[in-house]
Design a protein around this motif. Structure first.
Motif, PDB file in Angstrom:
ATOM      1  N   THR B  42     -15.489  -0.408   8.696  1.00  0.00           N
ATOM      2  CA  THR B  42     -15.127   0.918   8.257  1.00  0.00           C
ATOM      3  C   THR B  42     -13.824   0.768   7.787  1.00  0.00           C
ATOM      4  OG1 THR B  42     -16.273   1.964  10.012  1.00  0.00           O
ATOM      5  CG2 THR B  42     -14.693   3.251   8.823  1.00  0.00           C
ATOM      6  N   ALA B  43     -12.853   0.278   8.645  1.00  0.00           N
ATOM      7  CA  ALA B  43     -11.512  -0.249   7.845  1.00  0.00           C
ATOM      8  C   ALA B  43     -11.417  -0.739   6.341  1.00  0.00           C
ATOM      9  CB  ALA B  43     -10.549  -1.039   8.793  1.00  0.00           C
ATOM     10  N   MET B  46     -12.752   1.706   3.868  1.00  0.00           N
ATOM     11  CA  MET B  46     -11.344   2.545   3.635  1.00  0.00           C
ATOM     12  C   MET B  46     -10.651   2.307   2.285  1.00  0.00           C
ATOM     13  SD  MET B  46     -10.278   3.738   7.528  1.00  0.00           S
ATOM     14  CE  MET B  46     -11.295   4.712   8.594  1.00  0.00           C
ATOM     15  N   VAL B  47     -10.167   0.990   2.667  1.00  0.00           N
ATOM     16  CA  VAL B  47      -9.628   0.418   1.534  1.00  0.00           C
ATOM     17  C   VAL B  47     -10.454   0.212   0.338  1.00  0.00           C
ATOM     18  CG1 VAL B  47      -8.739  -2.045   0.757  1.00  0.00           C
ATOM     19  CG2 VAL B  47      -8.670  -1.144   3.235  1.00  0.00           C
ATOM     20  N   SER B  49     -12.565   2.385  -0.649  1.00  0.00           N
ATOM     21  CA  SER B  49     -12.684   3.826  -1.314  1.00  0.00           C
ATOM     22  C   SER B  49     -11.729   3.916  -2.315  1.00  0.00           C
ATOM     23  CB  SER B  49     -12.874   4.738  -0.314  1.00  0.00           C
ATOM     24  OG  SER B  49     -11.307   4.774   0.365  1.00  0.00           O
ATOM     25  N   ARG B  50     -10.579   3.319  -2.398  1.00  0.00           N
ATOM     26  CA  ARG B  50      -9.120   3.545  -3.171  1.00  0.00           C
ATOM     27  C   ARG B  50      -9.219   2.277  -4.168  1.00  0.00           C
ATOM     28  NH1 ARG B  50      -6.883   8.337  -3.256  1.00  0.00           N
ATOM     29  NH2 ARG B  50      -8.127   9.304  -1.596  1.00  0.00           N
ATOM     30  N   THR B  51      -9.706   1.204  -4.289  1.00  0.00           N
ATOM     31  CA  THR B  51      -9.643   0.189  -4.780  1.00  0.00           C
ATOM     32  C   THR B  51     -10.952  -0.573  -5.139  1.00  0.00           C
ATOM     33  OG1 THR B  51      -8.557  -1.635  -5.901  1.00  0.00           O
ATOM     34  CG2 THR B  51      -8.821  -1.237  -3.511  1.00  0.00           C
ATOM     35  N   SER B  53     -10.881  -3.728  -5.944  1.00  0.00           N
ATOM     36  CA  SER B  53     -10.611  -5.179  -6.150  1.00  0.00           C
ATOM     37  C   SER B  53      -9.211  -5.380  -5.022  1.00  0.00           C
ATOM     38  CB  SER B  53     -10.097  -5.835  -7.255  1.00  0.00           C
ATOM     39  OG  SER B  53      -9.359  -6.989  -7.149  1.00  0.00           O
ATOM     40  N   LEU B  54      -9.737  -6.174  -3.803  1.00  0.00           N
ATOM     41  CA  LEU B  54      -8.358  -6.369  -3.081  1.00  0.00           C
ATOM     42  C   LEU B  54      -8.010  -7.758  -3.364  1.00  0.00           C
ATOM     43  CD1 LEU B  54      -6.971  -5.439  -0.477  1.00  0.00           C
ATOM     44  CD2 LEU B  54      -8.622  -6.495   1.015  1.00  0.00           C
ATOM     45  N   SER B  55      -6.637  -7.953  -4.075  1.00  0.00           N
ATOM     46  CA  SER B  55      -6.241  -9.092  -4.374  1.00  0.00           C
ATOM     47  C   SER B  55      -7.157 -10.144  -5.146  1.00  0.00           C
ATOM     48  CB  SER B  55      -5.579  -9.863  -3.148  1.00  0.00           C
ATOM     49  OG  SER B  55      -4.492 -10.656  -3.567  1.00  0.00           O
ATOM     50  N   ILE B 195      -3.949 -11.826   0.066  1.00  0.00           N
ATOM     51  CA  ILE B 195      -3.242 -10.798   0.072  1.00  0.00           C
ATOM     52  C   ILE B 195      -1.851 -10.850   0.700  1.00  0.00           C
ATOM     53  CG2 ILE B 195      -5.331  -9.445   0.591  1.00  0.00           C
ATOM     54  CD1 ILE B 195      -4.532  -8.931   3.276  1.00  0.00           C
TER      55      ILE B 195
ATOM     56  N   PHE C  41       0.019  -5.590   4.578  1.00  0.00           N
ATOM     57  CA  PHE C  41      -0.280  -6.454   3.628  1.00  0.00           C
ATOM     58  C   PHE C  41      -1.444  -5.998   2.953  1.00  0.00           C
ATOM     59  CE2 PHE C  41       2.734  -9.198   4.415  1.00  0.00           C
ATOM     60  CZ  PHE C  41       2.848  -9.769   5.835  1.00  0.00           C
ATOM     61  N   TRP C  43      -2.860  -2.843   2.360  1.00  0.00           N
ATOM     62  CA  TRP C  43      -2.826  -1.827   1.571  1.00  0.00           C
ATOM     63  C   TRP C  43      -1.777  -2.142   0.330  1.00  0.00           C
ATOM     64  CZ3 TRP C  43      -5.823   2.527   0.918  1.00  0.00           C
ATOM     65  CH2 TRP C  43      -6.835   2.461   2.014  1.00  0.00           C
ATOM     66  N   ALA C  45      -1.688  -4.926  -1.183  1.00  0.00           N
ATOM     67  CA  ALA C  45      -2.463  -5.569  -2.173  1.00  0.00           C
ATOM     68  C   ALA C  45      -3.480  -4.704  -2.607  1.00  0.00           C
ATOM     69  CB  ALA C  45      -3.316  -6.561  -1.390  1.00  0.00           C
ATOM     70  N   ALA C  46      -4.187  -3.817  -1.920  1.00  0.00           N
ATOM     71  CA  ALA C  46      -4.884  -2.511  -2.651  1.00  0.00           C
ATOM     72  C   ALA C  46      -4.398  -1.789  -3.561  1.00  0.00           C
ATOM     73  CB  ALA C  46      -5.490  -1.860  -1.541  1.00  0.00           C
ATOM     74  N   LEU C  47      -3.068  -1.258  -3.190  1.00  0.00           N
ATOM     75  CA  LEU C  47      -2.383  -0.214  -4.099  1.00  0.00           C
ATOM     76  C   LEU C  47      -1.001  -0.987  -4.576  1.00  0.00           C
ATOM     77  CD1 LEU C  47      -2.959   2.755  -2.003  1.00  0.00           C
ATOM     78  CD2 LEU C  47      -4.399   2.167  -4.026  1.00  0.00           C
ATOM     79  N   PHE C 176      -6.894   3.491  16.161  1.00  0.00           N
ATOM     80  CA  PHE C 176      -6.817   2.391  14.816  1.00  0.00           C
ATOM     81  C   PHE C 176      -7.686   3.003  13.775  1.00  0.00           C
ATOM     82  CE2 PHE C 176      -6.978  -1.009  12.376  1.00  0.00           C
ATOM     83  CZ  PHE C 176      -8.157  -1.392  11.729  1.00  0.00           C
ATOM     84  N   LEU C 177      -8.863   3.549  13.821  1.00  0.00           N
ATOM     85  CA  LEU C 177      -9.415   4.226  12.759  1.00  0.00           C
ATOM     86  C   LEU C 177      -8.941   5.653  12.242  1.00  0.00           C
ATOM     87  CD1 LEU C 177     -13.303   3.470  13.459  1.00  0.00           C
ATOM     88  CD2 LEU C 177     -11.688   2.469  11.767  1.00  0.00           C
ATOM     89  N   ALA C 182      -5.829   2.075  10.152  1.00  0.00           N
ATOM     90  CA  ALA C 182      -6.591   1.512   9.148  1.00  0.00           C
ATOM     91  C   ALA C 182      -6.420   1.819   7.956  1.00  0.00           C
ATOM     92  CB  ALA C 182      -7.995   1.889   9.713  1.00  0.00           C
ATOM     93  N   LEU C 188      -7.975   8.734   2.982  1.00  0.00           N
ATOM     94  CA  LEU C 188      -9.208   8.514   3.503  1.00  0.00           C
ATOM     95  C   LEU C 188      -9.983   9.620   2.594  1.00  0.00           C
ATOM     96  CD1 LEU C 188      -9.053   8.658   7.532  1.00  0.00           C
ATOM     97  CD2 LEU C 188      -9.374   6.952   5.787  1.00  0.00           C
ATOM     98  N   PRO C 189     -11.352   9.162   2.360  1.00  0.00           N
ATOM     99  CA  PRO C 189     -12.391  10.025   1.834  1.00  0.00           C
ATOM    100  C   PRO C 189     -12.346  11.514   2.438  1.00  0.00           C
ATOM    101  CG  PRO C 189     -13.343   7.905   2.869  1.00  0.00           C
ATOM    102  CD  PRO C 189     -11.976   7.769   2.761  1.00  0.00           C
TER     103      PRO C 189
END
Lengths: 341, 260, 255
Positions: B42-43, B46-47, B49-51, B53-55, B195, C41, C43, C45-47, C176-177, C182, C188-189
């Protein structure tokens, strides 16, 4: 203090199972002094103190003998046992067990020894059953299948393990764990058995069972048994020979009764008067250790006992007379306290 | 060697039999594993859902990595942690002495004398996740799957070697318990190492090569990384094993000359 | 008031006792720092461009250290080992000792964890304003209390089951969630985002972090405080009920 020499024990014949010469174990302990300046100084220059746990210990043990290591706590008897079982490497001297240098922990050496600690006789996963542990030991010690089955049957009978075989370790009481632990240690028929306070915390029945089987095992298989214990009755019952180690040195090597006799030069005579009205000058016969309404206990030097007993029986109306050694525990205890003073 | 494998085998089969005797325990272990895996995925969702590509890693590739990590984590919890945990306390209470009098190498007995087969639920579920991730890949070849499996094995060996190495610190500094530090460090292998910043990445590749545990196998399986990674991973595993066995040998020698 | 004196004493005793095993304690602090760092780390990398995300996670690390709760080790283990029986005989509410050990832990986590926070802040060039920090103080205090009550209540499950550690672990997973580790709640959506704002987990962790990072202000901040206070009342009431029930069972059935 006493010098070490053998008394009352037959001379060994053939190569000794355990051969120790000039054994010494010295620890380097960092000196920690209080104070901030000392703490900083120790960062740069570490000072050490040398602590001799064992010094110049020598003895030989033949096959089939049951030997007790006694001595005050911290005296070095556990250290000596650890050196002989390979757990510790001595800083000087030589130790040979079954011809091996125990410290090298050669597999052929380890397959012939067993160590049982009274405080935790069985280690390992607690959800396994006793029988599971037997199967594990069979593979670990490479025991032949038929001999294994015979040994397990015999040990189960002698130590009454029948109802315990299928039980998980965590469901056993301490006494049951000790019996099972002893059986597991003996299933590969070790030639040398190390017992570290084996009956500590056990009730009388369990302790007696353990002692009896250890004695039987040593007798029937000619195995050498070394045990440390603080229970003098146990040492008296099992060991034909004791090694008294105090402050790292071997103070006595011989039989326990002879040690008791040497440490305590007197015996106790307990007299019950037949005629309570009569007045007796007890001091004429010996030192009065204890007096009650109808009995008196005299402390008399060993050599005088026959004479005093005869005199008492002749001159006093006696209904009961007993001659005993002072309790071993108090004799040894007095020795420990005197030694540490 | 064969003898050691047989001893290990019997311990595992005995523990397995005893631990799954209570169905409730097995069900509970499965449930717990499923919940934790769900949380991790799930975590990750969540990531993503915003991108997209993760690195440089896509969602499916990341999922494969998470599954691979789970497989090795399960092996760790089942075979390595139960025995090596609290080695310091075992040494202090004298149980380590008993192991020293047994006819097998101390490092083997200390690492494998206890196992928790129920933790293999993690490995099973992880394999399922990997299966899902691989199914969504194009260009999968048997060679890549075999390479992945070999690298996972190497990762497991590295996991044990590092764990045993950290546990051996006890022989030099009795109070130093690094169990929890390894737990933390281990979690870093649950993500692609790209990452992390450069120093950390280099650390996880060359000093404590946890990169071989999950990133490397997942790269080989899903990102067309060169198959030359396999001998590299195997080499790292062998080297670390040698280092660990040597350090343990030195540690036991030191222990047997200076305990109280 | 006597209660305050007892609590102060409990904190003092616990802190001293915890200091004696500080080398182990340091490893615990390291372990607690891992999850927020991983979040940082991942997030970052994601943003890649986002500064707020990096700031958020560094602050989250600090909040995590300030609100850490180990009641499954103190309370649950105390119930299992029978020490609770001893605590029940003392002339003080049982919870006081656990408040003491909890705050002791948090104190040491801050002392030993500060280097980590400083390092992370330096490396990611985080910006926090003094105003943000000032507004965050009550939020952190409320969050710490919330998290203590929550973990304490879960740890009480040891009175019913021998899997209390798993129960508390589940609670930690939910935090955590949905608590902001997380992912920051704002990222979050949709169904999850509203859920997160409504449940008590975000007030335990993400809320104070967002306040300190300056992401919450004005009326949303006031509403956030209200949510914390409201949930605190609810959780305390729940804790009291469960404690009474559990105590009845404990004294009737025994350890």
């Amino acid at each position: 203090m006493m010098s070490s020499y053998r008394t009352g024990v037959p001379a060994p014949s053939g190569p000794a199972t355990v051969d120790v010469a000039g054994l010494a174990m010295t620890y380097r302990v960092p000196v920690r002094t209080a104070g901030l300046r000392a703490a900083f100084r120790s960062l740069v220059h570490r000072e050490y103190k040398h602590l001799a746990a064992v010094s110049d210990v020598s003895f030989q043990i033949p096959a089939g003998q049951v030997v007790g290591f006694i001595g005050p706590n911290g005296a070095g008897k556990t250290t000596t046992m650890k050196i002989l079982s390979g757990i510790l490497h001595p800083t000087a001297g030589r130790a040979r067990v079954l011809g091996f240098d125990p410290h090298r922990r050669h597999r052929d050496f380890l397959k012939q020894i067993a160590l049982v600690r009274g405080s935790s006789p069985i280690s390992g996963p607690t959800e396994l059953t006793v029988m599971d542990n037997f199967a594990y030991r069979r593979l670990l010690y490479e025991i032949n299948e038929d001999r294994f089955r015979a040994n397990v049957a015999e040990l189960t009978g002698i130590l009454d393990l029948g109802p315990l075989l299928g039980r998980q370790l965590r469901a056993l009481s301490l006494g049951e764990r000790m019996r099972a632990g002893l059986a597991l240690a003996l299933v590969h028929r070790p030639r040398v058995l190390f017992l570290d306070e084996p009956t500590i915390g056990l009730d009388a029945t369990a302790a007696i069972a353990v002692r009896r089987h250890v004695a039987d095992y040593a007798r029937t298989t000619d195995a050498t048994v070394m045990l440390t214990s603080h229970y003098m009755t146990e040492v008296e019952a099992l060991c034909s020979r004791v090694l008294l180690i105090d402050r790292g040195r071997l103070r006595y090597d011989g039989s326990l009764p002879a040690l008791a006799a040497r440490l305590s030069p007197s015996k106790l005579i307990r007299v019950q008067q037949g005629d309570e009205a009569a007045v007796v000058e007890w001091e004429r016969y010996g030192e009065v250790a204890d007096a009650g309404p109808d009995h008196v206990t005299l402390r008399v030097p060993r050599t005088d006992v026959p004479r005093v007993t005869a005199a008492l029986l002749a001159e006093v109306r006696v209904s009961d007379l007993t001659v005993t050694d002072p309790p071993l525990e108090s004799v040894i205890d007095r020795f420990y306290r005197v030694a540490s003073a | 060697m064969v003898r050691l494998l047989r001893i290990f085998g019997i311990l595992f089969s005995l523990s397995l039999r005893r631990q799954v005797a209570f169905r409730a325990d097995l069900v509970f272990a499965l449930m717990l594993t499923a919940i934790n895996l769900f949380a991790t995925l799930t975590a990750l969702a969540m990531v993503f859902s915003r991108t997209s590509s993760l690195s440089g890693w896509s969602a499916d590739q990341a999922v494969t990595l998470v599954g691979t990590f789970q497989i090795v984590s399960g092996l760790r919890e089942a075979f390595v942690e139960p025995s090596l945990r609290w080695l310091g306390k075992q040494v202090q209470e004298g149980e380590f002495d008993a192991l020293l009098t047994q006819p097998a190498p101390a490092v083997f007995l200390t690492s494998f004398s206890s196992c928790a087969p129920l933790a293999l639920t993690q490995t099973v579920l992880g394999a399922g996740v990997v299966g899902y991730g691989l199914a969504r890949q194009h260009g999968m070849t048997p060679a890549r799957i075999i390479a992945w499996a070999v690298l996972v094995l190497c990762g497991a060996v590295i996991m044990w070697a590092v764990r045993a190495l950290l546990a051996a610190v006890v022989f030099w500094a009795l109070n130093f318990d690094l169990d929890i530090v390894y737990d933390g460090l281990w979690r870093f292998a649950g993500y692609p190492i790209s990452i992390y910043r450069r120093p950390l990445r280099l650390f996880l590749t060359y000093v404590i090569p946890l990169a071989v545990v999950s990133t490397l196998p997942a790269s080989v399986a899903t990102r067309s990384a060169s198959l030359a990674a396999v001998p590299v991973g195997a080499g790292a595993a062998v080297l670390l094993c040698l280092l660990t066995v040597t350090v343990w040998h030195l540690g036991v020698a030191r222990y047997t000359s200076a305990t109280s | 008031m006597r209660t305050f004196a007892l609590v102060r004493l409990a904190i003092w005793r616990s802190s001293l006792e915890q200091w004696t095993w500080r080398s182990f304690l340091i490893t615990i602090v390291v372990g607690q720092a891992v999850t927020p760092l991983l979040g940082l780390f991942v997030w970052s990398a994601a943003l890649p461009g986002s500064d707020t995300v990096a700031t958020y996670f560094v602050v989250l690390l600090a909040v995590q250290l300030l609100t850490v709760s180990f009641e499954h080790h103190t309370l649950s283990n105390g119930i299992y080992s029978g020490t609770l029986s001893g605590a029940l005989l003392l002339p003080q509410p049982v919870v006081i000792d656990f408040i003491g050990s909890n705050i002791g832990f948090r104190l040491w986590h801050v002392v030993f964890g500060l280097p980590f926070v400083a390092l992370a802040a330096a490396v990611t060039s985080t910006h926090v304003t003094a105003a943000g920090l000032r507004l965050a103080v009550p939020a952190v205090l409320l969050a710490g209390t919330l998290r203590f009550v929550f973990t304490y209540t879960l740890a009480l499950s040891a009175l019913w089951t021998d899997r209390a550690h798993a129960v508390v672990g589940l609670g930690e997973t939910v935090i955590f969630l949905l608590g902001g580790t997380a992912a920051p709640i704002g990222l979050l959506p949709q169904p999850l985002r509203s859920l997160g704002h409504v449940l008590p987990f975000w007030p335990m962790l993400g809320l104070p972090a967002e306040t300190a990072a300056g992401m919450l202000r004005g009326s949303t901040l006031a509403a956030a405080y209200a949510a914390q206070i409201g949930w605190l009342a609810v959780l305390i009431a729940l804790a009291v009920v469960i404690w009474r029930r559990g105590l009845g069972r404990f004294t009737a059935v025994g350890a």
